[in-house]
Scaffold this active site. Structure first.
Site, short mmCIF file in Angstrom:
data_model
loop_
_atom_site.label_atom_id
_atom_site.label_comp_id
_atom_site.label_asym_id
_atom_site.label_seq_id
_atom_site.Cartn_x
_atom_site.Cartn_y
_atom_site.Cartn_z
N CYS A 173 -10.66 4.81 -3.62
CA CYS A 173 -9.93 6.23 -3.25
C CYS A 173 -9.52 6.79 -4.62
CB CYS A 173 -8.91 6.05 -2.24
SG CYS A 173 -7.69 5.04 -2.60
N ASN A 216 -7.57 10.12 0.89
CA ASN A 216 -7.90 8.87 0.53
C ASN A 216 -8.61 7.93 1.61
OD1 ASN A 216 -5.15 8.95 1.45
ND2 ASN A 216 -5.25 6.64 1.58
N SER A 276 -9.46 -3.37 12.32
CA SER A 276 -8.09 -3.21 12.61
C SER A 276 -7.12 -2.32 11.49
CB SER A 276 -7.38 -4.43 13.03
OG SER A 276 -7.30 -5.41 11.90
N GLY A 277 -7.66 -2.47 10.11
CA GLY A 277 -7.15 -1.90 9.03
C GLY A 277 -7.36 -0.24 9.14
N TYR A 278 -6.69 0.56 7.96
CA TYR A 278 -6.67 1.89 8.05
C TYR A 278 -8.37 2.34 7.87
CZ TYR A 278 -1.85 2.04 8.29
OH TYR A 278 -0.46 1.94 8.78
N THR A 279 -8.98 1.77 7.08
CA THR A 279 -10.37 2.46 6.70
C THR A 279 -11.18 1.98 7.69
OG1 THR A 279 -10.84 0.34 5.25
CG2 THR A 279 -10.07 2.23 4.11
#
Lengths: 344, 344, 344, 344
Positions: A147, A311, A10-13
């Site tokens: 990143c 990133n 559910s996170g960005y990565t």
């Protein structure tokens, strides 16, 4: 087809990974987990995946066996359950910071607490193909990359690899970063009225990603200074160093071109005309490219080396998929072909 | 000198008020309160006030008597303690939505709960000088204004005042707003990576500020549609209405110029050349101006009337200070002279 | 493999076309032309194409015969040379406004000058697959679409197609747009310090794209109001109309779902929770999706229908490639699979 | 009252000057000139000045005698006409780069051409009050300051003044800048779709403002690296240097506080909590403050010193007005009281 699971999506990565794996021609993404969004459709959190997948977030404790397991958990969690995860899949790619440093004492120094699974550290390969392509092809366990460590490492790679640096002189890397770096969880400083329009130097030195630059490039005296700017995706590293006496721009051209030739996602950007003469993250959103440029003051040996990345791609999920491609013998660029947009 | 206190000064309207009052030549701001930032310097929350004031946030329960009390609390709180606050000061300006509507039943309809101090509603004057200058001069209790209500009311004011509208036809107001409107408290939707670059129509109709347009302009059929855009300060109302048969652009020019002539903070912006031909909030950041413009399709009577404001100034704290100036007999523009920046 | 040429590829729609065609599995892009950038590499103007293609801009007067010719010239140029271009290729897709309107008198009314090749107008099919899929499959000549016409047409399509509108009432469409819509040539108003942070209602009514909405949907009384916001890619149309008596939300759900089911690039976005509840262009950058949403005030029949697109994709080059896919019998979505990014 | 004229007032520094002088209580701005906007109202170019002034741009060749003449011309023009201008006013403040460097050979080295009025160079005082307050009080001719030179000079001032630097070590200043720095004239790189979202390192070293840092601080080995970011107003200098052995954070605190105490527009920003812990240009738009912060790595003497300014204020027009105040014996801060906005 390779069967894949993402723990913590559910996170960005995790979301970026899901996007890449859903579209990957050799992968079937069979499960994604999230404790906080349990039961929701993935596209409710990552709206770009509407009509792409009907997967729902499932319970991380119900993760299924698979060919490759991606861990995209908050830092500190993977090391606590790595034995359990290793029973689920023969290959693991962990995108957190947990397995990036080889030595337990380095981990403790930079992360302020002893590592919970120190014996595993030696089993992980640092997941930057530009540095470890050969080992990655036969690796079972691969770490993700920081990143800013990645933009810094790639900015310095041609200089280090060709032995051009005067290593007695300090290396200063100024990194400018977008807001997605901080992750999907907000805080008072990421509230839009406070975060918009910033040029905010939030770390003068001591940023944890520094450890990855020291370890991977073997540089003793390197510091990273971090400045947030008004952008969502992007990391630009501007590295200041000194070359050995007698080194010329021509030597640098050779070193940079050589790195670009060996690596499918490296490009040298150093134009004499047009708007886009230098590496810029702006045009890399969604792309796995790392663009490199440089300038040398031949009067004093001061070299400025620049690397731009997205990133979330080259700095995280893109490199992870690139590693997966190597681990499974796929074409290295498979599923990573999106070149980015112009204008954007 | 007038002695002033702000209850609830850690939010954006409270902070803007503090900025204006600290610099106001006829006011001494003696106290600001905040429960959540108790004991901190004001400038730690509102960094633009560094070197402007050494005030610290004090306990709202320890508020002192003063000449004028500004309430900048979250909606719903002022009505619960209005009797207590009235004992502190002979004049009160409440910036919340609590005392904007005159009728208890309107409040209940739009805010979904009965008003807690209905007898007070009739004692408050709606704090928009362009509509109530005369009453404000003798008012003891003044309400604030909704920011989008203000851009909408001022967009329609010249048309309503001059009786140009065909009131049998619906009025549609499209309001575009910046992120500061939502206040200083963040939520998942205001996290910078999620809130940047949006064009997000978050309310098709039914926005609470609609009630203030209905009440103040006497329009029966008006709807507000709200769209967030990537800006911190600003509210632009684009109102669509129909004029009575025979009304021409010349009539509109007269009506708009008349309103501008009567009101020091109203300007008509309708240029034939240059970049800035129409009202825009961009150049109003920090300014108390409301810029008005219009276009009339004489073939069918469709009029588009536009009003741009800074939601924290003319849409909130600037209007409140303007009201205070009227209440105390000061020059109406005192302390509100900052004209805004170009470029910005 | 289909052999394709782009005439006028240094602008934004031409560049986006180049990106799509270079990566298209069934197309070989053999030539791109630009008078102003003659001899330069395409990637010097469109830096996202570095390492994607080694094509250089060639002289438009030296264009070669091919299977499909894309014209991405400034408005007014294609109509002057259409006979010449028709000798180069059996199929032409013109992205300019030159061949969008069927009737010469409509062209003259909206563009202010007689059409230079009126006999060609009837041979072109309007290039929006959601409206003309069937004709497009057998078309030789296809026009592009106006980006704002597209967001407006698609916002209204479910309502018109299902016959839900009270067509005696005016339709008002408020369109908010990003800066790439204005093209690659700058002017004083697009200089970054002047264009940043704007909410600029630059056209109250009379925008040329209105003609495409009138023609394609058969609506007599429709107006478009255009407002620039701070975004590069994106067009959001918020359409206000009135439904026939007795029409309910349930009827609308059915109509919208039906359109989404029939069209691979249409999605209905109407969520009760999460950040992304309504259509937003933010997450569509680079994607060919058009996201639709709506709200109905059942008390008075006021419907607000929303469509979000990337103006360079679904609003221009993406739709053009989608048309090409139909014309050549390819999968309609081929080469248009990129779903967009989150966050961005 | 002092009578003032601005030559070249249609650019950004000229416009900012006009804003400041129109509101200045001791100045009457009697004339502003612009060749390209001759005859237009000032507010048509600088829309924030609507209702502030009815001045029109007049012909620079018709400039009138006055008490103080401000020159805000493009670089290279003032030096050609300085004799003529000197006949108009006893005091001149030139905001261009023409009279910043004291030695003709320095000018030629950094600007690539011989100076046209070398005998005048010695008569100008460099217009940064923090460095030359005493001379400015009696100066007739004052130069402006480079905006990036100013953020760099002020970042380094406490260290240099207190003699804390190891001057045998190079000083690297990384400057991040907004788009207004480039002036009001656009170019292909400032077109909004190309300039938005950039992190663009456009000068690795050799930027002309470097000359002002070398001259004013007496540093031999200093380089400036310039990176554009997505902001309109702002310059942030992050300076990297090395302190002498034994210097501690306590020494730095003393040096920075001392500079802040002596200068009304210098503030030290170094907080342990809250969102705004370090200097940021975001909150300085329209303000004349320069905010300073620092970090010292006591293990190796690496100091990072940060200065944030509004490039059009402290970096140009604000400093010019501050100089004027000193030259005429006014309160140094007069007309420069605007503290900036939060949020913005």
């Amino acid at each position: 087809m390779v069967c894949a699971v993402i723990i913590g999506a559910s996170g960005y990565t995790g979301g970026e990974l899901a996007r890449l794996l859903v579209a990957h021609p050799q992968v079937e993404l069979v499960q994604v987990t999230s404790r906080s969004h349990l039961g929701e459709y993935v596209y409710q959190v990552h709206p770009n995946l509407r009509k792409q997948t009907t997967l729902k977030f499932s319970d991380p404790d119900q993760a299924e066996a698979c060919d490759v397991l991606f861990l995209a958990l908050p830092h500190g969690e993977a090391q606590q359950k790595i034995d359990q995860y290793a029973r689920l899949a023969p290959k693991i790619i962990d995108l957190s910071a947990d397995f990036r440093l080889r030595k337990p004492q380095d981990y403790e120094r930079w992360y302020g607490a002893p590592h919970q699974a120190p014996s595993w550290l030696g089993q992980f390969v640092y997941g930057l193909p530009e540095l470890h392509r050969h080992e990655l092809r036969r690796a079972s366990y691969v770490s993700g990359v920081g990143c800013n460590a990645t933009s810094s490492n790639l900015a310095l790679l041609p200089l280090v690899k060709a032995g051009l640096l005067d290593t007695t002189r300090p290396v200063i890397v100024e990194v400018k970063v977008g807001s997605s770096e901080g992750g999907a969880e907000g805080n008072p400083g990421t509230h839009h009225p406070e975060r918009s329009h910033v040029i905010r130097t939030f770390s003068s030195f001591g940023h944890r990603h520094t450890a990855e630059v020291i370890q991977e490039l073997g540089l003793a005296d390197v510091s990273l200074t971090m400045t947030s700017v008004d952008l969502v995706r992007g990391s630009l590293a501007t590295a200041h160093a000194v070359v050995r006496p007698g080194i010329t721009s021509k030597d640098l051209w050779k070193a940079y071109r050589s790195v670009a030739a060996e690596n499918p996602f490296i490009r040298v950007v150093k134009e004499q005309r047009g708007v886009y003469r230098v590496p810029e993250p702006k045009i890399l959103a969604g792309s796995n490219y790392a663009d490199l440029g440089f300038d040398l003051d031949e009067t004093n040996g001061h070299v400025v080396s620049i690397c731009a990345i997205d990133n979330l791609m080259k700095g995280a999920s893109g490199s992870a998929v690139q590693c997966m491609n190597l681990m499974f013998g796929f074409e290295e660029t498979l599923g990573l072909e999106f070149p980015g947009l112009h204008p954007i």
